[in-house]
Design a protein around this motif. Structure first.
Motif, PDB file in Angstrom:
ATOM      1  N   ASP A  80       0.836  -1.206   0.000  1.00 61.27           N
ATOM      2  CA  ASP A  80       0.000   0.000   0.000  1.00 61.27           C
ATOM      3  C   ASP A  80       0.870   1.255   0.000  1.00 61.27           C
ATOM      4  O   ASP A  80       0.600   2.212  -0.731  1.00 61.27           O
ATOM      5  N   VAL A  81       1.910   1.252   0.824  1.00 63.43           N
ATOM      6  CA  VAL A  81       2.821   2.403   0.889  1.00 63.43           C
ATOM      7  C   VAL A  81       3.546   2.568  -0.443  1.00 63.43           C
ATOM      8  O   VAL A  81       3.648   3.682  -0.983  1.00 63.43           O
ATOM      9  N   TYR A  82       4.042   1.464  -0.978  1.00 63.31           N
ATOM     10  CA  TYR A  82       4.751   1.499  -2.258  1.00 63.31           C
ATOM     11  C   TYR A  82       3.855   2.050  -3.358  1.00 63.31           C
ATOM     12  O   TYR A  82       4.285   2.863  -4.185  1.00 63.31           O
ATOM     13  N   SER A  83       2.608   1.612  -3.358  1.00 59.42           N
ATOM     14  CA  SER A  83       1.674   2.025  -4.398  1.00 59.42           C
ATOM     15  C   SER A  83       1.398   3.526  -4.352  1.00 59.42           C
ATOM     16  O   SER A  83       1.443   4.202  -5.384  1.00 59.42           O
ATOM     17  N   VAL A  84       1.108   4.065  -3.169  1.00 59.54           N
ATOM     18  CA  VAL A  84       0.749   5.485  -3.082  1.00 59.54           C
ATOM     19  C   VAL A  84       1.944   6.385  -3.364  1.00 59.54           C
ATOM     20  O   VAL A  84       1.787   7.521  -3.811  1.00 59.54           O
ATOM     21  N   ILE A  85       3.155   5.881  -3.149  1.00 59.43           N
ATOM     22  CA  ILE A  85       4.354   6.681  -3.414  1.00 59.43           C
ATOM     23  C   ILE A  85       4.811   6.544  -4.859  1.00 59.43           C
ATOM     24  O   ILE A  85       5.226   7.521  -5.485  1.00 59.43           O
ATOM     25  N   ASN A  86       4.706   5.338  -5.421  1.00 61.85           N
ATOM     26  CA  ASN A  86       5.319   5.072  -6.720  1.00 61.85           C
ATOM     27  C   ASN A  86       4.357   4.759  -7.858  1.00 61.85           C
ATOM     28  O   ASN A  86       4.746   4.827  -9.018  1.00 61.85           O
ATOM     29  N   LYS A  87       3.098   4.415  -7.540  1.00 60.37           N
ATOM     30  CA  LYS A  87       2.159   3.993  -8.571  1.00 60.37           C
ATOM     31  C   LYS A  87       1.042   5.006  -8.785  1.00 60.37           C
ATOM     32  O   LYS A  87       0.791   5.444  -9.909  1.00 60.37           O
TER      33      LYS A  87
ATOM     34  N   GLN B 203       3.384   0.487 -15.336  1.00 61.05           N
ATOM     35  CA  GLN B 203       2.803   1.793 -15.628  1.00 61.05           C
ATOM     36  C   GLN B 203       2.659   2.583 -14.334  1.00 61.05           C
ATOM     37  O   GLN B 203       2.404   2.030 -13.270  1.00 61.05           O
ATOM     38  N   VAL B 204       2.832   3.909 -14.440  1.00 64.13           N
ATOM     39  CA  VAL B 204       2.663   4.816 -13.303  1.00 64.13           C
ATOM     40  C   VAL B 204       1.530   5.779 -13.621  1.00 64.13           C
ATOM     41  O   VAL B 204       1.458   6.317 -14.725  1.00 64.13           O
ATOM     42  N   ASN B 205       0.642   5.992 -12.674  1.00 62.81           N
ATOM     43  CA  ASN B 205      -0.500   6.874 -12.884  1.00 62.81           C
ATOM     44  C   ASN B 205      -0.193   8.292 -12.392  1.00 62.81           C
ATOM     45  O   ASN B 205       0.276   8.473 -11.276  1.00 62.81           O
ATOM     46  N   GLY B 206      -0.471   9.269 -13.240  1.00 63.33           N
ATOM     47  CA  GLY B 206      -0.312  10.660 -12.830  1.00 63.33           C
ATOM     48  C   GLY B 206       1.105  11.154 -12.769  1.00 63.33           C
ATOM     49  O   GLY B 206       1.399  12.129 -12.058  1.00 63.33           O
ATOM     50  N   ALA B 207       2.012  10.542 -13.511  1.00 67.07           N
ATOM     51  CA  ALA B 207       3.421  10.930 -13.452  1.00 67.07           C
ATOM     52  C   ALA B 207       3.649  12.356 -13.951  1.00 67.07           C
ATOM     53  O   ALA B 207       4.614  13.014 -13.555  1.00 67.07           O
ATOM     54  N   ASN B 208       2.772  12.856 -14.796  1.00 65.30           N
ATOM     55  CA  ASN B 208       2.957  14.198 -15.364  1.00 65.30           C
ATOM     56  C   ASN B 208       1.967  15.223 -14.801  1.00 65.30           C
ATOM     57  O   ASN B 208       1.834  16.315 -15.355  1.00 65.30           O
ATOM     58  N   ASP B 209       1.293  14.892 -13.718  1.00 66.30           N
ATOM     59  CA  ASP B 209       0.310  15.814 -13.143  1.00 66.30           C
ATOM     60  C   ASP B 209       0.986  17.034 -12.528  1.00 66.30           C
ATOM     61  O   ASP B 209       2.155  16.995 -12.139  1.00 66.30           O
ATOM     62  N   THR B 210       0.215  18.119 -12.443  1.00 65.90           N
ATOM     63  CA  THR B 210       0.728  19.370 -11.894  1.00 65.90           C
ATOM     64  C   THR B 210      -0.104  19.803 -10.689  1.00 65.90           C
ATOM     65  O   THR B 210      -1.214  19.322 -10.471  1.00 65.90           O
ATOM     66  N   CYS B 211       0.431  20.738  -9.914  1.00 67.81           N
ATOM     67  CA  CYS B 211      -0.239  21.251  -8.722  1.00 67.81           C
ATOM     68  C   CYS B 211      -1.559  21.918  -9.089  1.00 67.81           C
ATOM     69  O   CYS B 211      -1.639  22.675 -10.066  1.00 67.81           O
ATOM     70  N   SER B 212      -2.591  21.671  -8.312  1.00 66.20           N
ATOM     71  CA  SER B 212      -3.917  22.233  -8.579  1.00 66.20           C
ATOM     72  C   SER B 212      -3.936  23.754  -8.476  1.00 66.20           C
ATOM     73  O   SER B 212      -4.820  24.403  -9.043  1.00 66.20           O
ATOM     74  N   GLN B 213      -2.966  24.341  -7.776  1.00 64.28           N
ATOM     75  CA  GLN B 213      -2.969  25.785  -7.566  1.00 64.28           C
ATOM     76  C   GLN B 213      -1.934  26.534  -8.388  1.00 64.28           C
ATOM     77  O   GLN B 213      -2.241  27.518  -9.043  1.00 64.28           O
ATOM     78  N   CYS B 214      -0.693  26.073  -8.377  1.00 62.29           N
ATOM     79  CA  CYS B 214       0.369  26.824  -9.065  1.00 62.29           C
ATOM     80  C   CYS B 214       0.813  26.184 -10.368  1.00 62.29           C
ATOM     81  O   CYS B 214       1.681  26.722 -11.066  1.00 62.29           O
TER      82      CYS B 214
ATOM     83  N   SER C 103       4.973  13.173  -6.516  1.00 56.04           N
ATOM     84  CA  SER C 103       5.379  13.865  -5.295  1.00 56.04           C
ATOM     85  C   SER C 103       4.329  14.862  -4.822  1.00 56.04           C
ATOM     86  O   SER C 103       4.454  15.434  -3.734  1.00 56.04           O
ATOM     87  N   LEU C 104       3.280  15.095  -5.619  1.00 56.77           N
ATOM     88  CA  LEU C 104       2.208  15.991  -5.194  1.00 56.77           C
ATOM     89  C   LEU C 104       1.454  15.385  -4.014  1.00 56.77           C
ATOM     90  O   LEU C 104       1.302  14.174  -3.905  1.00 56.77           O
ATOM     91  N   TYR C 105       0.967  16.255  -3.145  1.00 54.98           N
ATOM     92  CA  TYR C 105       0.226  15.804  -1.969  1.00 54.98           C
ATOM     93  C   TYR C 105      -1.271  15.762  -2.269  1.00 54.98           C
ATOM     94  O   TYR C 105      -1.826  16.709  -2.821  1.00 54.98           O
ATOM     95  N   THR C 106      -1.892  14.645  -1.878  1.00 55.97           N
ATOM     96  CA  THR C 106      -3.334  14.477  -2.029  1.00 55.97           C
ATOM     97  C   THR C 106      -3.886  13.927  -0.712  1.00 55.97           C
ATOM     98  O   THR C 106      -3.139  13.579   0.200  1.00 55.97           O
ATOM     99  N   GLU C 107      -5.191  13.849  -0.635  1.00 60.67           N
ATOM    100  CA  GLU C 107      -5.817  13.341   0.582  1.00 60.67           C
ATOM    101  C   GLU C 107      -5.353  11.932   0.916  1.00 60.67           C
ATOM    102  O   GLU C 107      -5.315  11.538   2.081  1.00 60.67           O
ATOM    103  N   ALA C 108      -4.961  11.179  -0.091  1.00 57.82           N
ATOM    104  CA  ALA C 108      -4.509   9.804   0.142  1.00 57.82           C
ATOM    105  C   ALA C 108      -3.103   9.731   0.712  1.00 57.82           C
ATOM    106  O   ALA C 108      -2.731   8.723   1.313  1.00 57.82           O
TER     107      ALA C 108
END
Length: 460
Positions: free
Chosen positions: A120-127, A307-318, A325-330
């Motif tokens: 679970d930890v590996y997944s939320v950090i790397n997947k 496969q990695v999900n969201g690897a190219n996502d950006t910050c919702s604000q800036c 590495s973005l922070y989410t509720e999870a």
């Protein structure tokens, strides 16, 4: 073919067998066996196949590796003089339908909880940073778990708590033993194990003082620049997957004092058996097989994830690129817990405010507590600057933006908490949280309220 009766309904023995093989845990199997005499009788005639089927439900294709961890004769191989090859070949991974004893079932179940939690930890950090539970595919999960059980075995064979001062010849033989143990695996399996080790190093790295410093300077949990020559990290690795999980949950490696003797580190002494605990035998194997070693800057996900999900996502604000590495509720629990340092302005240097605030938030060092706490701050936006209108707990935030959010909300939360506990705020200080006097004049800190916005003083 024999028939059984259950609540008056005839059931073929093969159907009863089939029902039991669908049990998801050994505890469920035990309860099912006790349902009726018919179930008990069928189990007594087919204990190996039924128990093996249930074990496969729990461990999947990583069952042979999980079984070896609990069956390896550790007590037979504890001397530096033991033959490395004999140590490596002892108790091969079991791919047969051998019977699994009750004692083995209990140990297997305990180890499976550790590996599942680490996945679970590996997944939320790397997947996928948006899910608290693993979203690894079946193949990815198998690679991860197989590697974790092999690391667990290795750490049981070479425990950190057993490291004493050996002579040079004994040290060299122990290193040969380690290389021989890992040489049993194929190159591709070792690359997967290397990635899993890298993941554990990242966990221990961020529990050490080195990780804290990196947090402050670079603002990322999964930094690539983990120092390879850190003997402390190598020593922590000897605590294995279970040690990594305990450290992750407690956010400190202090919980591993019973596993590792930290006295040499306190006295600036080096134990050569900690140096290159897992990396040195792997390097020996790469050299022996004439293989180019994995690059240090390769992501932890390589060799395990497809496969990695969201690897190219950006910050919702800036819109800053952050990906995983973005922070989410999870994954808010990953945020470095320096909440007192995030009190607005000079509040952090006002002991009248900072000390009780620290006491009230000290429990947030627990990984399970920090996430819900951050989530509960979002409704406070109505009390803060309009700039935070539209910030949602469902967003993805870079370290800088989440830090800014916490700085603007923590003091408001603390003001409300103190009022709820019966505190009546004294007269507001004109300079509010930006007051310098509160940091060095105790009478002023005690008689004025500084949990308020400044109406005078330097622009902030």
């Amino acid at each position: 073919m024999s028939m059984s009766t259950h609540h008056g309904l005839p059931l073929d023995d093969d159907i009863v067998d089939r029902i039991m093989t669908f049990c998801s845990t050994f505890g469920t199997l035990k309860s099912t066996i006790l349902v009726s005499k018919a179930f008990y009788r069928v189990f007594q005639t087919r204990p190996k196949s039924i128990t093996r089927a249930v074990a496969y439900n729990i461990f999947g294709p990583a069952l042979p590796q999980a079984l070896r961890v609990v069956r390896y004769p550790y007590h037979d191989y504890t001397s530096p003089s033991d033959d490395p090859v004999a140590m490596a070949e002892a108790c091969p991974e079991d791919h047969t339908h051998s019977f699994i004893t009750v004692e083995e079932q209990e140990k297997l179940q305990e180890n499976s909880k550790v590996v599942a939690a680490l996945e679970d930890v590996y997944s939320v950090i790397n997947k996928d940073r948006t899910s608290k539970t693993s979203v690894l595919t079946s193949d990815e999960s198998w690679r991860f778990r197989r590697a974790m059980y092999r690391i667990m075995l290795y750490c049981n064979q070479f425990p950190g708590s057993g490291f004493i001062q050996y002579d040079d010849e004994s040290i060299e033989n122990i290193r040969k033993q380690r290389t021989a143990v890992l040489s049993e695996y194929s190159t591709n399996e070792l690359l997967q194990l290397h990635s899993a080790v890298k993941f554990l190093r990242r966990i221990f790295f961020n529990l050490s003082g080195i990780g804290v410093f990196y947090f402050l300077c670079h603002s990322a949990l999964v930094a690539d620049a983990v120092p390879r020559d850190s003997i402390l990290i190598d020593a922590l690795l000897s605590a294995g997957p279970s040690g990594a999980l305990r450290g992750w949950e407690a956010r400190t490696y202090g919980v591993l004092e019973d596993d590792i003797d930290f006295e040499p580190f306190e006295n600036d002494e080096e134990n050569p058996l900690f140096v290159g605990y897992l990396s040195l035998p792997l390097e020996n194997i790469w050299t022996a097989r004439d293989i180019t070693p994995p690059k240090e800057d390769e992501p932890v996900s390589k060799w395990i994830l497809d496969q990695v999900n969201g690897a190219n996502d950006t910050c919702s604000q800036c819109s800053h690129p952050g990906g995983l590495s973005l922070y989410t509720e999870a994954n808010w629990q990953r945020f470095p817990v320096f909440l007192t340092n995030l009190l607005k302005g000079h509040l952090k240097r006002n002991p009248t405010i900072a000390q009780p605030f620290f006491a009230a938030t000290s429990h947030l060092v627990n990984a399970d507590a920090l996430g819900p706490f951050i989530g509960d701050l979002f409704p406070l936006t109505a009390h803060t600057a309009p700039a935070f209108d539209g910030w949602e707990r469902t967003g993805s935030y870079c370290f800088a933006c989440l830090t800014k959010f916490l700085e603007e909300h923590l003091w408001v939360w603390w003001l409300e908490e103190r009022i709820k506990s019966g505190w009546t705020p004294p007269e507001n200080c004109w300079y509010g949280w930006n007051c310098r006097t509160q940091t060095h004049k105790q009478s002023h800190a005690d008689t004025k309220n500084h949990l308020c916005a400044p109406i005078k003083g330097d622009p902030v």
